[in-house]
Design a protein around this motif. Structure first.
Motif, PDB file in Angstrom:
ATOM      1  N   GLU A  29      34.605  33.245  -2.503  1.00 59.68           N
ATOM      2  CA  GLU A  29      34.813  32.227  -3.527  1.00 59.68           C
ATOM      3  C   GLU A  29      33.900  31.041  -3.255  1.00 59.68           C
ATOM      4  O   GLU A  29      33.547  30.768  -2.108  1.00 59.68           O
ATOM      5  N   PRO A  30      33.534  30.295  -4.295  1.00 58.56           N
ATOM      6  CA  PRO A  30      32.773  29.066  -4.053  1.00 58.56           C
ATOM      7  C   PRO A  30      33.564  28.117  -3.153  1.00 58.56           C
ATOM      8  O   PRO A  30      34.791  28.047  -3.234  1.00 58.56           O
ATOM      9  N   MET A  31      32.859  27.411  -2.281  1.00 61.03           N
ATOM     10  CA  MET A  31      33.493  26.464  -1.364  1.00 61.03           C
ATOM     11  C   MET A  31      33.012  25.051  -1.668  1.00 61.03           C
ATOM     12  O   MET A  31      31.819  24.829  -1.885  1.00 61.03           O
ATOM     13  N   HIS A  32      33.940  24.108  -1.656  1.00 58.21           N
ATOM     14  CA  HIS A  32      33.606  22.703  -1.862  1.00 58.21           C
ATOM     15  C   HIS A  32      32.976  22.152  -0.588  1.00 58.21           C
ATOM     16  O   HIS A  32      33.267  22.607   0.521  1.00 58.21           O
ATOM     17  N   THR A  33      32.132  21.153  -0.761  1.00 49.39           N
ATOM     18  CA  THR A  33      31.454  20.535   0.379  1.00 49.39           C
ATOM     19  C   THR A  33      32.445  20.098   1.452  1.00 49.39           C
ATOM     20  O   THR A  33      32.212  20.307   2.645  1.00 49.39           O
ATOM     21  N   GLU A  35      35.349  21.351   2.192  1.00 50.93           N
ATOM     22  CA  GLU A  35      35.857  22.537   2.887  1.00 50.93           C
ATOM     23  C   GLU A  35      34.808  23.090   3.853  1.00 50.93           C
ATOM     24  O   GLU A  35      35.136  23.500   4.973  1.00 50.93           O
ATOM     25  N   GLU A  62      24.431  26.222  -5.769  1.00 51.35           N
ATOM     26  CA  GLU A  62      25.468  25.256  -6.100  1.00 51.35           C
ATOM     27  C   GLU A  62      26.010  25.645  -7.466  1.00 51.35           C
ATOM     28  O   GLU A  62      25.250  25.823  -8.422  1.00 51.35           O
ATOM     29  N   THR A  63      27.329  25.807  -7.549  1.00 54.57           N
ATOM     30  CA  THR A  63      27.939  26.245  -8.807  1.00 54.57           C
ATOM     31  C   THR A  63      28.444  25.072  -9.632  1.00 54.57           C
ATOM     32  O   THR A  63      29.003  25.284 -10.695  1.00 54.57           O
ATOM     33  N   LYS A  66      29.897  20.101  -6.542  1.00 55.23           N
ATOM     34  CA  LYS A  66      29.762  20.192  -5.081  1.00 55.23           C
ATOM     35  C   LYS A  66      30.379  21.469  -4.515  1.00 55.23           C
ATOM     36  O   LYS A  66      30.844  21.506  -3.378  1.00 55.23           O
ATOM     37  N   TYR A  67      30.400  22.536  -5.299  1.00 52.54           N
ATOM     38  CA  TYR A  67      30.834  23.855  -4.839  1.00 52.54           C
ATOM     39  C   TYR A  67      29.596  24.718  -4.615  1.00 52.54           C
ATOM     40  O   TYR A  67      28.668  24.709  -5.412  1.00 52.54           O
TER      41      TYR A  67
END
Length: 70
Positions: A29-33, A35, A62-63, A66-67
Motif C-alpha cells: 500500500e502507499p505509505m505516508h511520509t 509512516e 509519489e501518489t 505525501k504518499y
C-alpha cells in the motif's frame, strides 16, 4: 533480470535510500511520509532528501498527499 535490477539499486542509491526503498517494497500500500519516517527511524530531512532522489530516479512514485509507493 530482477537480480540485475536489485544490483543497480544497491550500486546507485545511498544507505538511506535503500532503507526507504526496502520499507516501501515490503508494503503493498502507499505509505505516508510520516509512516516512512517512523518505520525507518530516519530524520525528516534525511527521509525527504532520500524520497526525492528515489522519485527522481524512478524507483518509487509519489501518489499524492505525501504518499509513496514502490
Amino acid at each position: 533480470m530482477f537480480s540485475f535490477f536489485i544490483h543497480q539499486i544497491q550500486c546507485k542509491t545511498t544507505k538511506n535510500q535503500k532503507i526507504i526503498y526496502d520499507a516501501l517494497h515490503k508494503n503493498n500500500e502507499p505509505m505516508h511520509t510520516d509512516e516512512i519516517i517512523a518505520k525507518t527511524k530516519l530524520s525528516d530531512s534525511a527521509a525527504s532528501e532520500s524520497l526525492a532522489m528515489l522519485v527522481i530516479s524512478g524507483l518509487i512514485k509519489e501518489t499524492g498527499g505525501k504518499y509513496f509507493i514502490h
